[in-house]
Scaffold this active site. Sequence first.
Site, PDB file in Angstrom:
ATOM      1  N   THR A   1      57.953  19.457  28.427  1.00  0.00           N
ATOM      2  CA  THR A   1      57.972  18.216  28.016  1.00  0.00           C
ATOM      3  C   THR A   1      57.960  17.426  29.196  1.00  0.00           C
ATOM      4  OG1 THR A   1      58.904  16.440  26.539  1.00  0.00           O
ATOM      5  CG2 THR A   1      60.365  17.967  27.931  1.00  0.00           C
TER       6      THR A   1
ATOM      7  N   LYS B   1      61.378  11.760  28.895  1.00  0.00           N
ATOM      8  CA  LYS B   1      62.594  11.609  29.518  1.00  0.00           C
ATOM      9  C   LYS B   1      63.556  11.815  28.456  1.00  0.00           C
ATOM     10  CE  LYS B   1      60.939   9.152  33.407  1.00  0.00           C
ATOM     11  NZ  LYS B   1      60.897   7.798  34.066  1.00  0.00           N
TER      12      LYS B   1
ATOM     13  N   ASP C   1      57.733  19.878  19.521  1.00  0.00           N
ATOM     14  CA  ASP C   1      56.938  18.900  19.008  1.00  0.00           C
ATOM     15  C   ASP C   1      57.802  18.103  17.876  1.00  0.00           C
ATOM     16  OD1 ASP C   1      54.140  17.593  19.325  1.00  0.00           O
ATOM     17  OD2 ASP C   1      53.994  17.840  17.238  1.00  0.00           O
TER      18      ASP C   1
ATOM     19  N   HIS D   1      67.841  16.267  14.663  1.00  0.00           N
ATOM     20  CA  HIS D   1      66.794  17.062  14.365  1.00  0.00           C
ATOM     21  C   HIS D   1      66.687  18.187  15.455  1.00  0.00           C
ATOM     22  CE1 HIS D   1      65.454  13.608  16.101  1.00  0.00           C
ATOM     23  NE2 HIS D   1      64.238  14.065  16.513  1.00  0.00           N
TER      24      HIS D   1
END
Length: 204
Positions: free
Chosen positions: A15, A18, A76, A187
Amino acid sequence: MNDELSLSKTIWIATGNKGKAKEFKFLLKDHQLYFLKDLPDYQGPEETGSSFEENARIKAQALQKRKPKEWVLGEDSGLEVPALNNAPGIYSARYAGLGATDTDNLNLLLKNMKHLTGERRSAAFISHIVALSPEGKNHSIQGKVEGHIIYEPIGSEGFGYDPIFIPKGETKSFAQLGVEYKNNYSHRAKAVQMFLQQIKYKNS
Ligand code: ITT
């Protein structure tokens, strides 16, 4: 070769975001983490998948080509609004166009939801993780949090759509509830917790 992800082991996280990186640092605090910023010449792949899982896998596989001897993890994520046919969904980062800021995306979502009230403001945050081991094992896990979208942003913590999302059972936005709350109930927290469980279970 042993496929265990021991507590001291390094994980490369695919990724460049930040906000996500900060959360991963907490969620995988027993591991030595590296991020795309640690590979300054690395160009991330195009996210051409049609699901969170496909895009997470694209990110993980691309990084694995560069780091074949390490565990790599692609994630994602995004926000789904059923009343908008699950938009912004996999397009959450580019909802207001390529190069859009978090604020641009959030404002566009609020605008597109202006006419929606009550149940039709329901939404869910999704985080899909694909983790690949150097020995070819792969873990694919999805974490989800349901809630609703408010009419105006509130709160200063977090990133992205956090200021407009209130999780079910709460009265404050993710951005008000803050880092500690997200580190336990988001999540992303759920996906990482399940990933760590799987590793533990499969190795016991
Ligand atoms: P990487 O691909 O480099 O990980 P990205 O920002 O492009 O970074 P995604 O394609 O997964 O990541 O897009 C996720 C977008 O969804 C992100 O830009 C946020 O706007 C939103 N998002 C995801 N998780 C979020 C969270 O926990 N809080 C707020 N917004 C979030």
